[in-house]
Design an enzyme around this catalytic site. Structure first.
Site, PDB file in Angstrom:
ATOM      1  N   ASP A  69      -7.401  -1.825   4.102  1.00 56.94           N
ATOM      2  CA  ASP A  69      -6.498  -2.916   3.733  1.00 56.94           C
ATOM      3  C   ASP A  69      -6.844  -4.231   4.424  1.00 56.94           C
ATOM      4  OD1 ASP A  69      -4.906  -1.290   2.077  1.00 56.94           O
ATOM      5  OD2 ASP A  69      -3.771  -0.561   3.815  1.00 56.94           O
ATOM      6  N   ASP A 104       0.869  -1.166   0.000  1.00 56.12           N
ATOM      7  CA  ASP A 104       0.000   0.000   0.000  1.00 56.12           C
ATOM      8  C   ASP A 104       0.914   1.227   0.000  1.00 56.12           C
ATOM      9  OD1 ASP A 104      -2.339   1.570   0.284  1.00 56.12           O
ATOM     10  OD2 ASP A 104      -1.913   1.737   2.426  1.00 56.12           O
ATOM     11  N   ASP A 138      -1.632  -0.819   6.023  1.00 57.77           N
ATOM     12  CA  ASP A 138      -1.784  -0.240   7.357  1.00 57.77           C
ATOM     13  C   ASP A 138      -3.176   0.292   7.647  1.00 57.77           C
ATOM     14  OD1 ASP A 138      -1.716   2.152   5.743  1.00 57.77           O
ATOM     15  OD2 ASP A 138      -1.169   3.252   7.567  1.00 57.77           O
TER      16      ASP A 138
END
Length: 801
Positions: A701, A509, A697
């Site tokens: 996600d 990410d 995080d």
């Protein structure tokens, strides 16, 4: 009506309490004396399960509690409050008497055969058992009763009791090891002269005397030190699930029995020295294994004990600074607590007064003290090493960072990766095959040379104990996870290291993962004669008490002595103004600061612009943006060198995702991805045969972290992300992900080395013993050295590079 307790009687069973009894249990706030550890274990379990009312309502005393067989009426107490529908329940139990990996295999295999049990995972490192069952088909009493039937006492997990039990096991094993070593040395004193008297210098009577003395000195080792082997073998035979203790016990019994028969007949060889040596060396390897397991579990247990039991709360702050001592569990968001030097922070909070240094080693693995001031956050479990500070609690203790980590610890190590399961299956079949092979060897030698048949069969049983094979994987995994935890990496699922080593793709990410997830000063543009440092100092003074992320970024960028701002006034959504050194300044948006300057410039798509203005006009423009992590580029290159495809998957604008990917050398970047699109992308890769590692995080996600083959959450990320990840980077350093990958490679290499050694050893040693080339005492040394080599090789993983 409750049973009447006589003086000096066991509170549980009513039998007399031996003088000097140290067994007791707190029941209804009072210490109740127990007559034996069995009653103590049962009473503690009843109280821990919330069924202490049993003692108020009973009409007679319970039967004396045997750790090997708990009475069914007492087991039923664990069913209090159990659901009656089709709900699935789970629990964590401490299990006493775990001796080796075969114990784990036995427990898991037996419980998985119980109707209604969906999963049973025994952690040999921590001694904890995680069980999941269907309430409509199974009850806790059934699970505990099944364990008692196969010789294992279990009770609801309690950290203090579990620690005490482990310490008792260690002390008992050490006593058994000491007695075995003493017996071995004394027996050697009598055996050595017999070995040296080959020229007839010792007559038959003296030889017999030496042998009788050896027998007497061997008895303590047989009757006391070898108890773990006798007990384990009996359980294995009784349950028709032979473990590693079966060949060990048979080897000891055969060597000792054959020696006694030879001594009574007055002819044949005696092996009392081999018996004591075998017992001592095997107990030595087990003690080494136990020490390794305790060391590996110690780091996890330290997390559990990190939060203090009480905190000093200022209930009337700021009107009064008087403190009251309250339980940490009673703290709520908004409470103000005093954290003195040397104390641990009881709950997550923000410093409202004072500045200090804090030790975050337990949470992040960082050994250096960190500076924290007003407005900075402190996680529960951090240790104040500087000055007293006042902290405003932001989350209740049960929802704190440390509480979350403790919950993750409960899940850590409750299963085994595929390579460990393979080793356990091989060891289980190996034991059965070994017993048949030993019988075949005895029959063959009985036909060739009956005088040596017994000796050779004993040597085969002793030399081929599959301890090394079963210890090869769990000891390496335990050492590796312990080493990572000390560096700030919490491995929650057992397959992390194995799967990361096999991964073909790693997906990152962007925000909060490859970037810091918070703004940092990227550039300063000056419009007047003021110096850059002066402009930053003025901005930091105006933002000194601000909690806004942009204000924190400006304070962090300023250097030199801090200035003081007065007459501060904030305009919501616009900025802040105040007087510094007698001059009025404004800091905020272009409109608020009057920055209608032709050179002010338009903001970029990923940056925020903050303007500083004085009486003469605009002084400076600060450009703040989410900054890349310093270690992001190195980590990306490290995984690319490992042959893995690195992908950036972000919800941010495609142009911004592509810009970050270009800065880091990532060839493939996808922006504008919604959570469901991220999930579909990962699943598509997996459908093509890819093994996917995911690093994220945020809340968005969570789904993709769960779907990936192995997943990592940043320690500073959302609780939901951390709960769905297989591993948590508590230090919030991306470089620790690279360290985890290196550790995975080293761990798998050590596991392969251990398995290769165990296989090579058995391939060479068993035929040598079967051919009569090894005596029992040589077999004892070989088996013990083999196990020790495996454990010592695995312990190398605990050392940092």
């Amino acid at each position: 009506m409750s049973a009447v307790l006589a003086p000096c009687a066991c509170f549980h069973c009513g039998l007399p309490v031996p003088a000097g009894s140290r067994w007791s249990v707190d029941v209804d706030g009072a210490a109740r004396t127990m007559c034996c550890p069995g009653c103590e274990a049962v009473a503690a379990s009843i109280v821990a399960s919330g069924c202490a009312d049993y003692y108020l309502n009973r009409t007679e005393f319970a039967a004396p509690a045997d750790l090997a067989a708990l009475a069914p009426p007492e087991l039923v107490l664990y069913d209090a409050g159990a659901a009656t529908d089709d709900a699935v329940s789970d629990a964590v139990y401490s299990v006493d008497g775990i001796r080796c990996a075969a114990c784990v295999w036995l427990i898991e295999r037996r419980l998985r055969g119980v109707a209604g049990v969906r999963a049973a995972d025994m952690n040999v490192t921590t001694g904890r058992l995680s069980v999941s069952w269907n309430d409509a088909e199974c009850r806790p009493s059934t699970i505990l009763g099944t364990l008692r039937q196969i010789g294992y006492a279990a009770y609801p997990f309690d950290p203090q009791r579990h620690g005490e039990q482990l310490e008792r096991e260690r002390k008992k094993l050490f006593r058994q090891l000491f007695i075995a070593g003493l017996s071995m040395m004394q027996v050697m004193m009598y055996a050595l002269p017999v070995y040296l008297a080959n020229d007839g210098t010792m007559d038959a009577d003296m030889t017999a005397l030496m042998h009788w003395a050896s027998l007497l000195l061997t008895l303590p080792a047989l009757l006391y030190s070898a108890q773990p082997f006798w007990r384990g073998a009996w359980i294995g035979i009784k349950t028709r699930m032979p473990g590693m203790d079966v060949p060990v016990a048979l080897g000891i019994a055969a060597a000792a029995g054959g020696s006694i028969v030879a001594l009574l007949r007055g002819e044949g060889d005696v092996y009392f020295d081999s018996v004591t040596m075998f017992i001592f060396l095997l107990l030595g390897s087990r003690y080494l294994e136990l020490s390794a397991r305790r060391a590996a579990a110690g780091a996890l247990e330290n997390l559990r004990h990190a939060l203090p039991a009480a905190a000093a709360r200022m209930a009337l702050f700021p009107a009064s600074r008087r403190t009251e001592l309250v339980a940490s569990s009673a703290l709520q968001a908004g409470d103000v607590i005093l954290v003195r030097p040397g104390e641990a922070v009881a709950a997550d909070g923000i410093i409202v007064e004072g500045d200090t240094d804090v030790d975050l080693a337990l949470l992040t693995g960082e050994s250096r003290a960190q500076r924290r001031a007003v407005g900075d956050e402190l996680p529960g479990g951090a240790v104040n090493t500087g000055q007293p500070v006042l902290l405003r609690v932001t989350r209740a203790a049960r929802q704190s960072t440390m509480a979350l980590l403790v919950e993750l610890v409960e899940r850590a190590g409750m299963g085994k990766p595929r390579i460990a399961q393979w080793a356990d299956r091989v060891a289980a079949w190996f034991v059965a095959a070994l017993l048949l092979f030993a019988v075949a060897v005895w029959v063959a030698w009985h036909l060739i040379d009956p005088a040596r048949a017994w000796q050779v069969a004993v040597a085969v049983l002793v030399v081929s104990c599959p301890c090394a094979l079963s210890l090869a994987t769990p000891t390496a995994l335990a050492a590796a996870t312990s080493r990572l935890l000390r560096s700030g990496v919490l491995v929650v699922q057992p397959h992390v290291l194995e799967t990361l080593h096999r991964a073909t793709h790693i997906i990152f990410d962007k925000t909060g993962t490859l970037t810091r997830g918070q703004p940092a000063l990227r550039a300063v543009r000056l419009f007047g004669a003021a110096a850059r440092a002066d402009c930053l100092a003025l901005a930091a003074a105006l933002e000194e008490s601000s909690t806004h992320p942009l204000g924190a970024a400006l304070r962090a960028a300023a250097s030199g002595p801090r200035r003081e701002a007065r007459e501060l006034r904030q305009t919501a959504g616009q900025g802040i103004e105040g007087v510094v050194d007698g001059v009025h300044y404004r800091l905020g948006s272009a409109t608020f600061a009057g920055a209608e300057h032709p050179e002010a410039g338009a903001p970029s798509d990923d940056a925020s612009l903050v303007f500083l203005a004085g009486p003469a006009g605009v002084l400076a423009r600060f450009e703040l943006a989410d900054a890349l992590r310093e270690d992001a580029a190195d980590v990306v290159r490290q995984f690319q060198r490992r042959g893995m495809e690195v992908i950036l998957l972000s919800g941010d604008a495609p142009a911004l995702a592509a810009r970050v990917a270009g800065q880091l050398g990532i060839a493939r970047a996808l922006g504008g991805q919604m959570p469901e699109q991220k999930l579909a992308f990962v699943q598509a890769l997996q459908a093509q045969g890819a093994v996917v590692a995911m690093v994220g995080d945020g809340v968005n996600d969570a789904a993709v972290l769960r779907a990936a083959d192995v997943s990592f959450a940043m320690g500073g990320g959302s609780d939901l992300a951390r709960m769905h990840a297989d591993c948590v980077l508590m230090s919030n350093r991306l470089s620790d992900l690279g360290d985890c990958a290196q550790t995975a490679s080293r761990t798998l290499a050590v596991v392969r080395q251990n398995l290769a050694w165990a296989t090579l050893y058995n391939t060479c040693a068993i035929p040598a013993a079967a051919l009569g080339m090894l005596n029992p005492w040589m077999s004892s040394i070989g088996m013990s050295v083999s196990s020790a080599v495996v454990v010592i090789n695995a312990l190398r993983l605990r050392a940092k590079d």
